[in-house]
Motif scaffolding. Structure first.
Motif, mmCIF file in Angstrom:
data_model
loop_
_atom_site.group_PDB
_atom_site.id
_atom_site.type_symbol
_atom_site.label_atom_id
_atom_site.label_comp_id
_atom_site.label_asym_id
_atom_site.label_seq_id
_atom_site.Cartn_x
_atom_site.Cartn_y
_atom_site.Cartn_z
ATOM 1 N N ASN A 189 0.819 -1.201 0.000
ATOM 2 C CA ASN A 189 0.000 0.000 0.000
ATOM 3 C C ASN A 189 0.857 1.256 0.000
ATOM 4 N N ALA A 190 1.900 1.266 0.828
ATOM 5 C CA ALA A 190 2.778 2.436 0.900
ATOM 6 C C ALA A 190 3.469 2.669 -0.434
ATOM 7 N N GLU A 191 3.876 1.582 -1.079
ATOM 8 C CA GLU A 191 4.525 1.702 -2.382
ATOM 9 C C GLU A 191 3.568 2.281 -3.418
ATOM 10 N N ARG A 192 2.348 1.798 -3.442
ATOM 11 C CA ARG A 192 1.372 2.297 -4.398
ATOM 12 C C ARG A 192 1.022 3.772 -4.136
ATOM 13 N N ALA A 193 1.113 4.185 -2.871
ATOM 14 C CA ALA A 193 0.828 5.585 -2.530
ATOM 15 C C ALA A 193 1.882 6.535 -3.076
ATOM 16 N N CYS A 194 3.021 5.995 -3.532
ATOM 17 C CA CYS A 194 4.113 6.821 -4.056
ATOM 18 C C CYS A 194 4.060 6.953 -5.576
ATOM 19 N N GLY A 195 2.915 6.687 -6.143
ATOM 20 C CA GLY A 195 2.800 6.746 -7.600
ATOM 21 C C GLY A 195 3.141 8.092 -8.188
ATOM 22 N N SER A 196 2.792 9.182 -7.480
ATOM 23 C CA SER A 196 3.088 10.509 -8.032
ATOM 24 C C SER A 196 4.584 10.769 -8.081
ATOM 25 N N ASP A 197 5.326 10.293 -7.079
ATOM 26 C CA ASP A 197 6.786 10.441 -7.097
ATOM 27 C C ASP A 197 7.381 9.688 -8.284
ATOM 28 N N ARG A 198 6.876 8.500 -8.540
ATOM 29 C CA ARG A 198 7.395 7.695 -9.643
ATOM 30 C C ARG A 198 7.086 8.344 -10.994
ATOM 31 N N ARG A 199 5.882 8.887 -11.116
ATOM 32 C CA ARG A 199 5.538 9.563 -12.379
ATOM 33 C C ARG A 199 6.434 10.774 -12.605
ATOM 34 N N LYS A 200 6.701 11.536 -11.549
ATOM 35 C CA LYS A 200 7.573 12.698 -11.686
ATOM 36 C C LYS A 200 8.992 12.283 -12.050
ATOM 37 N N ALA A 201 9.456 11.179 -11.470
ATOM 38 C CA ALA A 201 10.796 10.692 -11.797
ATOM 39 C C ALA A 201 10.868 10.346 -13.287
ATOM 40 N N ALA A 202 9.845 9.668 -13.789
ATOM 41 C CA ALA A 202 9.835 9.300 -15.201
ATOM 42 C C ALA A 202 9.802 10.538 -16.090
ATOM 43 N N GLU A 203 9.094 11.585 -15.636
ATOM 44 C CA GLU A 203 8.977 12.805 -16.432
ATOM 45 C C GLU A 203 10.275 13.609 -16.474
ATOM 46 N N THR A 204 11.170 13.376 -15.511
ATOM 47 C CA THR A 204 12.425 14.131 -15.487
ATOM 48 C C THR A 204 13.462 13.572 -16.464
ATOM 49 N N VAL A 205 13.253 12.364 -16.932
ATOM 50 C CA VAL A 205 14.252 11.707 -17.777
ATOM 51 C C VAL A 205 14.254 12.340 -19.162
ATOM 52 N N PRO A 206 15.387 12.885 -19.598
ATOM 53 C CA PRO A 206 15.433 13.526 -20.917
ATOM 54 C C PRO A 206 15.448 12.495 -22.044
ATOM 55 N N GLU A 207 14.769 12.799 -23.104
ATOM 56 C CA GLU A 207 14.812 11.916 -24.275
ATOM 57 C C GLU A 207 16.229 11.886 -24.838
ATOM 58 N N PRO A 208 16.675 10.753 -25.363
ATOM 59 C CA PRO A 208 15.919 9.526 -25.636
ATOM 60 C C PRO A 208 15.973 8.505 -24.512
ATOM 61 N N ALA A 209 16.444 8.898 -23.333
ATOM 62 C CA ALA A 209 16.527 7.952 -22.227
ATOM 63 C C ALA A 209 15.125 7.559 -21.757
ATOM 64 N N THR A 210 15.060 6.419 -21.091
ATOM 65 C CA THR A 210 13.788 5.890 -20.610
ATOM 66 C C THR A 210 13.974 5.320 -19.214
ATOM 67 N N LEU A 211 12.997 5.562 -18.353
ATOM 68 C CA LEU A 211 12.990 4.978 -17.016
ATOM 69 C C LEU A 211 11.930 3.889 -16.984
ATOM 70 N N ILE A 212 12.332 2.677 -16.593
ATOM 71 C CA ILE A 212 11.394 1.566 -16.574
ATOM 72 C C ILE A 212 11.191 1.078 -15.143
ATOM 73 N N PHE A 213 10.051 0.431 -14.913
ATOM 74 C CA PHE A 213 9.683 -0.044 -13.584
ATOM 75 C C PHE A 213 9.471 -1.547 -13.540
ATOM 76 N N GLY A 214 9.217 -2.150 -14.667
ATOM 77 C CA GLY A 214 8.951 -3.579 -14.687
ATOM 78 C C GLY A 214 10.163 -4.396 -15.052
#
Length: 207
Positions: free
Chosen positions: A110-135
């Motif tokens: 539950n705590a991990e899922r509550a951090c979804g906004s932090d993860r989305r922001k982290a992904a948004e900071t990555v400059p193209e063409p780099a990619t941040l993956i979670f799976g």
């Protein structure tokens, strides 16, 4: 580490418990939830200071919606530093759960899922063409210079938190006591000097 695919397509470190549902309160009483959120936000703030970011203030207004956040001034440094700071909140919160004897698989998920906004922001900071993956990476492949796994950010955050955990603990306690701290107060309590003058926030990390 194996990352687990949830029913809604989100990957998490912790496996989705059978029959478990998302709970805003993480299954904790109000006092413990406040303590968890304070450590989460203190994790953000301490790593931000160590990375030379401009921290403006931290606030903690307890309710059942995790009303806590840290505000930052402009950041033009490496995206990696900002992303590690984002990952640090989640890792600090989980470390506190272990130390407080409150860790359970359901609560950690539950705590991990509550951090979804932090993860989305982290992904948004990555400059193209780099990619941040979670799976999971495709079979037989390894992360390349333009592909980063979020666990790598979390692992680096864990290293920094391990070294400066007393700073996180002091800052979390001060947030609980005072509810709002200025940049200078954050710096003084954490014992980490401000490297940039506080500036109007253009970024906000929310729990």
């Amino acid at each position: 580490m194996t990352w687990h695919l949830n029913d809604d397509g989100v990957y998490t470190r912790h496996e989705q418990p059978p029959g478990c549902w998302l709970r805003e309160d993480l299954g904790m009483n109000a006092e413990d939830l406040t303590r968890h959120d304070a450590h989460h936000e203190a994790g953000h703030a301490v790593i931000a200071l160590l990375r030379g970011m401009s921290v403006r203030r931290a606030t903690l207004m307890p309710n059942d919606q995790h009303a806590a956040h840290v505000e930052f001034g402009p950041w033009e440094g490496p995206w990696w530093s900002y992303a590690v700071m984002l990952a640090a909140g989640e890792r600090a919160g989980e470390r506190w759960l272990h130390e407080a004897g409150l860790w359970t698989p359901e609560r950690a998920w539950n705590a991990e899922r509550a951090c979804g906004s932090d993860r989305r922001k982290a992904a948004e900071t990555v400059p193209e063409p780099a990619t941040l993956i979670f799976g999971a990476l495709p079979a037989g492949t390894q992360p390349q210079h333009n592909v980063a796994h979020y666990q790598t950010l979390q692992d680096e955050a864990d290293v920094w938190l391990r070294v400066r955990w007393p700073s996180v603990q002091r800052l979390a306690a001060a947030m609980i006591e005072h509810r709002e701290l200025s940049a200078q107060q954050i710096s003084d309590v954490a014992g980490i000097p401000l490297t940039k003058a506080p500036a109007p926030a253009n970024a906000q990390v929310e729990q």
